[in-house]
Design an enzyme around this catalytic site. Structure first.
Site, PDB file in Angstrom:
ATOM      1  CB  SER A  67      -5.380  49.716 -51.575  1.00 36.36           C
ATOM      2  OG  SER A  67      -4.019  49.784 -51.261  1.00 36.36           O
TER       3      SER A  67
HETATM    4  N1  SAH Z   1      -2.731  50.850 -47.362  1.00 37.14           N
HETATM    5  C1  SAH Z   1      -2.660  52.098 -48.070  1.00 37.14           C
HETATM    6  C2  SAH Z   1      -1.854  51.947 -49.339  1.00 37.14           C
HETATM    7  C3  SAH Z   1      -1.153  53.191 -49.666  1.00 37.14           C
HETATM    8  S1  SAH Z   1      -0.077  53.066 -51.061  1.00 37.14           S
HETATM    9  C4  SAH Z   1      -4.029  52.659 -48.406  1.00 37.14           C
HETATM   10  O1  SAH Z   1      -4.923  51.913 -48.764  1.00 37.14           O
HETATM   11  O2  SAH Z   1      -4.183  53.885 -48.369  1.00 37.14           O
HETATM   12  C5  SAH Z   1       1.395  52.432 -50.343  1.00 37.14           C
HETATM   13  C6  SAH Z   1       2.014  53.220 -49.225  1.00 37.14           C
HETATM   14  O3  SAH Z   1       3.248  52.591 -48.893  1.00 37.14           O
HETATM   15  C7  SAH Z   1       2.354  54.676 -49.563  1.00 37.14           C
HETATM   16  O4  SAH Z   1       1.780  55.519 -48.624  1.00 37.14           O
HETATM   17  C8  SAH Z   1       3.887  54.717 -49.491  1.00 37.14           C
HETATM   18  O5  SAH Z   1       4.399  55.944 -49.022  1.00 37.14           O
HETATM   19  C9  SAH Z   1       4.165  53.592 -48.511  1.00 37.14           C
HETATM   20  N2  SAH Z   1       5.510  53.021 -48.579  1.00 37.14           N
HETATM   21  C10 SAH Z   1       6.290  52.787 -49.673  1.00 37.14           C
HETATM   22  N3  SAH Z   1       7.474  52.255 -49.313  1.00 37.14           N
HETATM   23  C11 SAH Z   1       7.448  52.140 -47.954  1.00 37.14           C
HETATM   24  C12 SAH Z   1       8.383  51.679 -46.989  1.00 37.14           C
HETATM   25  N4  SAH Z   1       9.594  51.239 -47.314  1.00 37.14           N
HETATM   26  N5  SAH Z   1       8.026  51.727 -45.688  1.00 37.14           N
HETATM   27  C13 SAH Z   1       6.809  52.188 -45.299  1.00 37.14           C
HETATM   28  N6  SAH Z   1       5.887  52.645 -46.173  1.00 37.14           N
HETATM   29  C14 SAH Z   1       6.190  52.624 -47.479  1.00 37.14           C
END
Ligand code: SAH
Length: 215
Positions: A67
């Protein structure tokens, strides 16, 4: 957290990043201190390290993203949690947001549905001695019933609708910050007023990768 993998160069870039976040309206001192101290470059794709302290989202493995620092700061500010609070994060991804929550002294529970990212972030937490109460490989839609209720829930992927399980796992007075929508998302904060009543507030447009069912 070990900081010997850091350098004055990166610290200087972080100071500038934090000034930028302040100019964009982030005003929670503790959040700014956390972003000034957590080395984002250790959570980036190796090929993109030189971009670590720009205010952008970048690709990580499995087609996901780390993010944007502004978004991390904004969501963290909105959950209004304090040291010792129980906070659930949905979407561990790179682990950067998780590390910020941990730095703030929250009891952090985090869920990731993608096994590659789950393994990679687990290793980073271990190597950097980042304290996490629990990191789970599971579908975040379910939350963590056995560890509920949470003081704060932060969803870092775009939900199509309000995840009912997560609402039910907020303690009364607790807050969930979540982007909801398809193409673009609106950032919402839901505050649990009592067993069945929630206050809903809106905080502008954002862009996230989708929250996907299953793992
Ligand atoms: N907080 C993270 C954001 C990553 S993007 C950072 O800053 O790196 C969002 C993440 O949510 C991805 O890794 C994706 O695999 C995860 N995601 C999507 N749907 C999900 C779900 N149902 N349960 C858990 N994780 C999920």
């Amino acid at each position: 957290m070990e900081t010997n993998i850091d350098s004055p160069k990166y610290q200087g870039q972080r100071n500038q990043m934090v000034s930028k976040l302040e100019s964009l309206g982030i005003n929670d001192k503790n959040v700014l201190i956390a972003l000034n101290n957590v080395p984002r470059h250790l959570f980036m794709d190796p090929g993109l390290i030189s971009h670590s302290y720009k205010n952008n989202a970048y690709p990580i493995e499995s087609g996901q993203t780390i993010s944007q620092p502004y978004t991390v700061a904004f969501q963290t500010q909105l959950i209004k949690c304090k040291q010792g609070d129980k906070v659930l994060e949905i979407g561990t991804g790179s682990g950067y947001q998780t590390a910020i929550l941990s730095y703030l002294g929250f009891d952090v529970f985090t869920i990731e549905r993608d096994v590659t990212l789950f393994k990679k972030s687990s290793l980073i937490f271990k190597n950097l001695s980042i304290k996490i109460k629990m990191n789970l490989f599971a579908d975040g839609h379910l939350g963590i019933k056995d560890s509920a209720p949470f003081d704060g829930i932060i969803v870092t992927a775009a939900a199509k609708e309000i995840p009912k399980n997560l609402m039910n796992q907020l303690r009364v007075g607790g807050r969930m910050v979540i982007p909801i929508g398809e193409e673009d998302q609106t950032m919402y904060r839901f505050t649990r007023i009592d067993k069945s009543k929630f206050k809903k507030e809106e905080f502008g447009q954002f862009k996230f990768v989708p929250m996907v069912k299953g793992k």
